[in-house]
Motif scaffolding. Structure first.
Motif, PDB file in Angstrom:
ATOM      1  N   GLU A  23     -10.215   2.931 -10.247  1.00 56.91           N
ATOM      2  CA  GLU A  23      -9.576   2.332  -9.085  1.00 56.91           C
ATOM      3  C   GLU A  23      -9.080   3.462  -8.191  1.00 56.91           C
ATOM      4  O   GLU A  23      -8.647   4.507  -8.671  1.00 56.91           O
ATOM      5  N   ILE A  81      -1.801  -1.484   2.287  1.00 61.61           N
ATOM      6  CA  ILE A  81      -2.222  -0.709   1.116  1.00 61.61           C
ATOM      7  C   ILE A  81      -3.632  -1.167   0.772  1.00 61.61           C
ATOM      8  O   ILE A  81      -3.916  -2.367   0.819  1.00 61.61           O
ATOM      9  N   HIS A  83      -6.722  -0.930  -2.274  1.00 64.19           N
ATOM     10  CA  HIS A  83      -7.161  -0.417  -3.576  1.00 64.19           C
ATOM     11  C   HIS A  83      -8.416  -1.147  -4.016  1.00 64.19           C
ATOM     12  O   HIS A  83      -8.746  -2.216  -3.485  1.00 64.19           O
ATOM     13  N   HIS A  85     -11.131  -2.754  -7.002  1.00 61.42           N
ATOM     14  CA  HIS A  85     -11.254  -3.411  -8.305  1.00 61.42           C
ATOM     15  C   HIS A  85     -12.676  -3.150  -8.816  1.00 61.42           C
ATOM     16  O   HIS A  85     -13.598  -3.885  -8.473  1.00 61.42           O
TER      17      HIS A  85
END
Lengths: 146, 103
Positions: A23, A81, A83, A85
């Motif tokens: 990640e 933000i 990120h 997966h």
């Protein structure tokens, strides 16, 4: 709603694909007004969780500190933000929800076998402690929008 | 001369949208408790109930240094310093209860 120029989103995708199978995370910088966040820049951040990087991330706070300082006194600010997966859907997990803060957009991108598959953005309802999906507009998107 | 407290986006609703606040104080704790007195809801988001510690998922820096590497809320500040409050950003696809407990 969050709007991200395709050129920035493509660089964020590149970050995620290069980090696979781990990640990765980063900050989205821009403006916010009347429920609409517009991204003008981004900053890659380190994932400090090296032991479980395939299914967890912990953003290096020094990255936030640096960005906060860099954009202090400008019209731009940290608005979201992002990120990834790896090999999982782009839905917010319970872990994401547990650690979320209202006021940011959380863009989550599914990376399947090293290639970006889907992207969704999530907004936390603090009272319910629950994420709701918000429109993610990729400006100037080419092809299928990835 | 005061210290500058930088407020992250999620805390702006309690500071009336202010991104920076000037505040007097000799320690981080003193400054943050003054912030709590001035801005309703600030303390419950940043400090533990007893107001003796910063919440686990909040990071506080004085200039470039985390107060957890110093003296926590007893960390001294001097005029011109900047206190940055930062949400601890984390998450990930790990969703099982065992995984969330760190197993």
């Amino acid at each position: 709603m969050i709007k991200i120029p395709y050129s920035i989103m493509r660089e964020i995708y590149d970050h995620m694909e290069s980090a696979y199978p781990h990640e990765c995370c980063g900050l989205m910088i821009g403006t916010w007004a009347e429920g609409e966040r517009v991204v003008h820049a981004f900053r890659k951040c380190r994932n400090l969780n090296t032991e479980r990087a395939h299914d967890r991330y912990e953003m290096d706070p020094l990255c936030q500190l640096k960005a906060q300082k860099e954009f202090a006194g400008t019209p731009w600010d940290i608005v979201g933000i992002y990120h990834s997966h790896p090999d999982h859907p782009s839905k917010a997990s319970q872990t994401d929800t547990d650690r979320a803060f209202a006021g940011y957009s959380y863009v989550i991108v599914s990376v399947q076998k090293g290639i970006v598959a889907t992207a969704q953005s999530w907004d936390l309802n603090e009272a319910e402690k629950k994420f709701y999906e918000e429109p993610l507009i990729i400006d100037g998107a080419e092809g299928d929008g990835k | 001369m005061s210290v500058t407290v930088r407020i992250p986006t999620p805390l702006r609703p309690v500071t009336s949208g202010q991104a920076e606040v000037k505040m007097e104080g000799a320690t981080v704790g003193e400054v943050l408790r003054k912030m709590d007195a001035q801005f309703q809801g600030f303390g419950e988001r940043v400090l533990e109930e007893d107001k003796k510690n910063v919440k686990r998922f909040i990071n506080v820096f004085v200039n470039e240094d985390s107060i957890r590497d110093k003296k926590d809320l007893d960390t001294e500040v001097k005029p011109g310093d900047t206190i940055s409050i930062l949400p601890s950003i984390a998450g990930g696809n790990c969703s099982s209860s065992a995984c969330r407990r760190g197993l």
